[in-house]
Structure formats: structure tokens, C-alpha cells
Write a protein that holds these residues in place. Structure first.
Motif, mmCIF file in Angstrom:
data_model
loop_
_atom_site.group_PDB
_atom_site.id
_atom_site.type_symbol
_atom_site.label_atom_id
_atom_site.label_comp_id
_atom_site.label_asym_id
_atom_site.label_seq_id
_atom_site.Cartn_x
_atom_site.Cartn_y
_atom_site.Cartn_z
ATOM 1 N N UNK A 89 0.856 -1.192 0.000
ATOM 2 C CA UNK A 89 0.000 0.000 0.000
ATOM 3 C C UNK A 89 0.882 1.229 0.000
ATOM 4 N N UNK A 90 0.575 2.147 -0.906
ATOM 5 C CA UNK A 90 1.352 3.375 -1.011
ATOM 6 C C UNK A 90 0.416 4.559 -0.848
ATOM 7 N N UNK A 91 0.690 5.377 0.157
ATOM 8 C CA UNK A 91 -0.057 6.615 0.400
ATOM 9 C C UNK A 91 0.868 7.781 0.109
ATOM 10 N N UNK A 92 0.444 8.616 -0.818
ATOM 11 C CA UNK A 92 1.228 9.809 -1.134
ATOM 12 C C UNK A 92 0.326 11.017 -0.966
ATOM 13 N N UNK A 93 0.870 12.178 -1.173
ATOM 14 C CA UNK A 93 0.060 13.389 -1.114
ATOM 15 C C UNK A 93 -1.005 13.423 -2.194
ATOM 16 N N UNK A 94 -0.828 12.604 -3.243
ATOM 17 C CA UNK A 94 -1.788 12.576 -4.344
ATOM 18 C C UNK A 94 -2.851 11.499 -4.178
ATOM 19 N N UNK A 95 -2.669 10.532 -3.278
ATOM 20 C CA UNK A 95 -3.688 9.508 -3.075
ATOM 21 C C UNK A 95 -3.122 8.172 -2.642
ATOM 22 N N UNK A 98 -2.856 0.383 -3.995
ATOM 23 C CA UNK A 98 -2.443 -0.904 -3.440
ATOM 24 C C UNK A 98 -2.220 -1.865 -4.600
ATOM 25 N N UNK A 99 -1.144 -2.649 -4.511
ATOM 26 C CA UNK A 99 -0.890 -3.656 -5.529
ATOM 27 C C UNK A 99 -0.424 -4.937 -4.869
ATOM 28 N N UNK A 100 -0.627 -6.059 -5.599
ATOM 29 C CA UNK A 100 -0.269 -7.365 -5.072
ATOM 30 C C UNK A 100 0.916 -7.916 -5.849
#
Length: 156
Positions: A89-95, A98-100
Motif C-alpha cells: 500500500x502506497x499513500x502519497x500526497x496525491x492519493x 495498493x498492488x499485489x
């Protein structure tokens, strides 16, 4: 003599064998070139890297089974081991994305995103060969397959 030449042309077939041969050669050469350039043998990916904007924020190598997160992005990336692979899961300032990562199949598939109503990147096929990529344009996120081994991420 002139009249006989016109009559010969009128009575002859539309095409002779010698008229068709150049077209056949061009067709065969075109088909071979299309096969050579459109069906190249791709290398299986050894790992992948994730870019956010112009920065590489995460790398993974299947042989080492190790994730490397670039300094400064540790709070933006969460890796969970599950179902024979990893959910990242990647949370950035843009949104959020999630990838598997499927370790057995050596593939990466985008599974969730909050970029828009259509979530186009989640419908992209799983990447499995060197040079394949998944791109989430609204979040400026790219997952790019690497076939030649991975080095440490470099930011610029």
C-alpha cells in the motif's frame, strides 16, 4: 503489327505469373518483418521498481525477496505478506494505491486505487515481463518491471 499487339493484350489474362511474383515477395518480406518486430522475446522480470513523480520510492527483487524503500518515503509505504505474496500500500500526497506481488508467478497487479471513479490502473493486466508497466496518472505512480536485476533506488 500494331493491331496484333493490341489484340494480344485484349486476349491475354489480367495477370501473368511474373506479375504476381513481386507482390508475393513483398507480402512475405512484410510478414517476416512484422513477426520479428512485433513478437520479440521478452525477458521475465527479476523485480520491479515504483516511481512517484520522478523519484524511485520502492524496489523489489524476486531472487532476494527483499523490498527497499527510499529514505524519506518509509511512512508512505506499507508491505503486508499474505496469500503467497505481498500486498503493498502506497499513500502519497496525491492519493492511495495498493498492488499485489505474486512471488510464485512473478507478477505485480494493481488491486486498489482511489484516483477516480473508473480506477483505470486496477484494470491493467498484471506485469510479468521486463519493460512492462502499470501507470496511475492521477497519482503520478508507475510500477515498472525490471529484467536485469535491481540496484538501490536513486532519487534526484
Amino acid at each position: 503489327m500494331k493491331k496484333k499487339g493490341i489484340e494480344d493484350v485484349k486476349n491475354s489474362k489480367y495477370f501473368s505469373v511474373w506479375d504476381i511474383i513481386p507482390y508475393a515477395i513483398v507480402l512475405v518480406v512484410s510478414a517476416v518483418l512484422m513477426l520479428v518486430f512485433l513478437l520479440p522475446e521478452k525477458e521475465k522480470m527479476n523485480g520491479f521498481y515504483v516511481e512517484y513523480g520522478e523519484n524511485v520510492i520502492l524496489t523489489y527483487g524476486f531472487s532476494s525477496d527483499e523490498f527497499t524503500v527510499t529514505d524519506g518515503f518509509e511512512n508512505n509505504v506499507e508491505v503486508k505478506e499474505e496469500n503467497g505474496g505481498y500486498t503493498v500500500e502506497i499513500n502519497t500526497g496525491d492519493g492511495f494505491n495498493a498492488f499485489f506481488v505474486d512471488k510464485e508467478k512473478r507478477t505485480v497487479k494493481m488491486i486498489d486505487s482511489v484516483c477516480s471513479f473508473t480506477r483505470d490502473c486496477t484494470y491493467m493486466p498484471a506485469i510479468e515481463e521486463s519493460g512492462d508497466s502499470i501507470i496511475c496518472v492521477p497519482h503520478k505512480l508507475k510500477i515498472i518491471a525490471d529484467g536485469s536485476g535491481l540496484s538501490s533506488p536513486v532519487t534526484g
